[in-house]
Design an enzyme around this catalytic site. Sequence first.
Site, short mmCIF file in Angstrom:
data_model
loop_
_atom_site.label_atom_id
_atom_site.label_comp_id
_atom_site.label_asym_id
_atom_site.label_seq_id
_atom_site.Cartn_x
_atom_site.Cartn_y
_atom_site.Cartn_z
N GLU A 195 35.06 36.07 35.08
CA GLU A 195 34.37 36.33 36.36
C GLU A 195 33.23 35.99 36.28
O GLU A 195 32.54 35.28 37.34
CB GLU A 195 34.37 37.78 36.58
CG GLU A 195 35.70 38.55 36.73
CD GLU A 195 36.82 38.00 37.67
OE1 GLU A 195 36.37 37.07 38.60
OE2 GLU A 195 37.88 38.07 37.51
N HIS B 68 39.75 27.96 39.12
CA HIS B 68 40.64 28.26 38.12
C HIS B 68 41.16 26.80 37.63
O HIS B 68 41.10 25.77 38.31
CB HIS B 68 41.70 28.81 38.61
CG HIS B 68 41.49 30.33 38.87
ND1 HIS B 68 41.80 31.00 40.04
CD2 HIS B 68 41.10 31.29 38.13
CE1 HIS B 68 41.26 32.09 39.91
NE2 HIS B 68 41.21 32.46 38.87
#
Length: 765
Positions: free
Chosen positions: A205, A214
């Site tokens: 995070e 991602h």
Amino acid sequence: MKSQACLKVCLALIGLVSIVSTAYIANDVVSDYAEVKELLAAFYRKHAKKYGHDYDPAAIQAIAENMDKSVKNDKTEATVNRKLWNEVFENDIILTLPQAESLLSESNSPRSRRQAHPDPRNFWPNLTISYEFYGGEETWRQLIRSAIRHVEQNVCFKFKENGGDRDGLRYYRGNGCWSNVGRVGGRQLVSIGYGCDSLGIVSHETLHALGLWHEQSRDDRDNFISIVADKITRGTEGNFAKRTAANSDNLGQPYDLGSVMHYGAKSFAYDWSSDTIKTRDWRYQNTIGQRDGLSFKDAKMINTRYCSNVCQRSLPCLNEGYTDPNNCGRCRCPSGYGGTYCETVEYTSCGGSLTASSSYKKIESGIVQPDANCVWRIRNPGGNVEVMFDQVNFQCADPCQSYVEVKYLSQKTSTGARLCCSLPSVIRSEGDDVIIILRGTPNTAVGWRGFTLKYRAIGGTPITPATVRPTYATTTRPYWTRTASGWIHIKNPPLYKPDGQIYTSDEQSAETKYSSEELYDPSTFLSPSSSSASPALLLPSDASPQRPSAQEHDLSQLSQNALTRPTPTTTVAPDTASWSAWGEWSACSQPCGGCGTKTRVRACYGGNQVCPGSNLDRESCNAHACAKPKKGMICNGRLLLPCDLLAKLNFGSNNYLNPKLKQSGFARSSTLPLPRISQRKPVFVNELEVHPPTERFLSSSTRRVKRQTANRFCEKRFIYQCPTALLTIQMEYKPDTQGTNDAYFQQYPECCSGYTPRRGVCYKN
């Protein structure tokens, strides 16, 4: 009975508010998020249609709740965030309004290879980032601090707790694990909720907040993975969309299946037995989804974006290393490589540099030890290396926890294939070397046999067996052990022979005096296999382990003197057992109060495995007094109830947390801002507009107003930590014997039972 009826009405009203507001991430938590969610729903609907499906949030929520009943956990944020599938993008990303608008319109844009956030407005302007905590217990805060230190060790950013910068990160216990991508301004939230408590997830995070998307959303991902569309939960297909040049940039780095930013194999699956992601090279299947920490490539992305000007000059790094922004005199090397310029094998006490020949040689890991970290580099200058595994014996996990990693690609930046379940076929390197890495977790169970492999040279100018030293078997006991903040050195660990016997630190392994070159040579950390004519070469006990010199000493390049020296005499290990070094201390069992304990363990090796003393060491910890809850929380609230009912109820907390919050007495119901469930006008107003008022209706309305006036409402004020996505108020009737004034100290004691506080420290009575 009347009070009970009123209580039911109040609870029903509160329940109705909860049903209407089912969002886990409220609009006041994230700016403009109601509008963002509308755009996100349109995006999901658009992608679902590409697969012939509808986007049905209720059906998705039902599947997520059913999945939550499973005990399965892939140790990624995907498991924790199932209930947030309709609230966030790609499982854990909070989009800004411009990002959501770009996302919805990007499908028709030209595609290129992108993966990090490219908008300069979302870059962090300084290399020091302030962060703060928003509530949370001390153990939770310590975990986040450990993850931040882990990130700091790998990138050039420094994080300052409670710094004064306007922009920064605010970690809080929200619902699930999520973050923005890049800097959005102000104190942006990073949610680390229950279930997100791991160093890898917190690092994941935090990297989002630094600007990384991602890994599997890269445009070139189809060369490395395939998406199994029929295993994806219907309506969530948009979470597998690829990024474009409009919102990401790969910075010239290769795809990394071992990135901490990569989805796990079962992300968004409707059935836990099904994989939604398959790697093109099946040997990497148990590599994707790791949450142990940053990969070399993850850190390189951040350092390439922000840190290229930190050092005044760039070093001539080899094997795709780069100048370390935290130490400008050295290169930061891919896993498996070491030395000042990444020219050698990574230093470990087990492993080393090997040269392949035309005939097979063998490497045996032996029993996998906790925290094992061993690295081998097998070379064949001008040719390739062939590796064939005879055994892979680890606890099978998805992704692998303990494993043997094989790096056989020509590019060195990416993570290798991590093997823990299946025996691979023959592996041939793309270049002239192969890296073999053995890793064991801190809690590795005793008994796993690790791996056995054989290797040989293909092409090139292989060395004939007559010119090389005997085949070497290896040990797995490390000089270095892994902690939450990195790898630390253990002084004078025990030395092992292939048969498991131990040489303790006070025993001389040989009377022969070795040259300093031999002590630095990684090959001196190896012991010949049982078929060898030469006995083991062991480091003298009075010599401290040294890192290899800048020039790598290969087995094939040893001097003739080293090859023909007399056989050293060795001291045979006694039949008695010996203790290993103590492991790390565990976390304290209590955060404060004086009664906490921490433990550490050690292992007994060799001989009959019976050692004097205990394998467990225990020590007191956290003797400081517990801090009382602070007053002055951010948000105030109030609950409206009939006054006669309010006096009979107990609440989950009390106003001793903030003495300023008093009951404000009576108030007329007509002036109280009751909860607004919808934008509709009240029913009785609509009736007045549609039908002329009759005498019966007016009489009924008058009676209703009289009842409301007689039943005056009182307000119960309270404080709560905000922002919050779900506020729960617990009420129950007071027992007849309970007083109305509970002691504050009884509810929040400073010390454990049997301990007394003195000057901020708890002492045992």
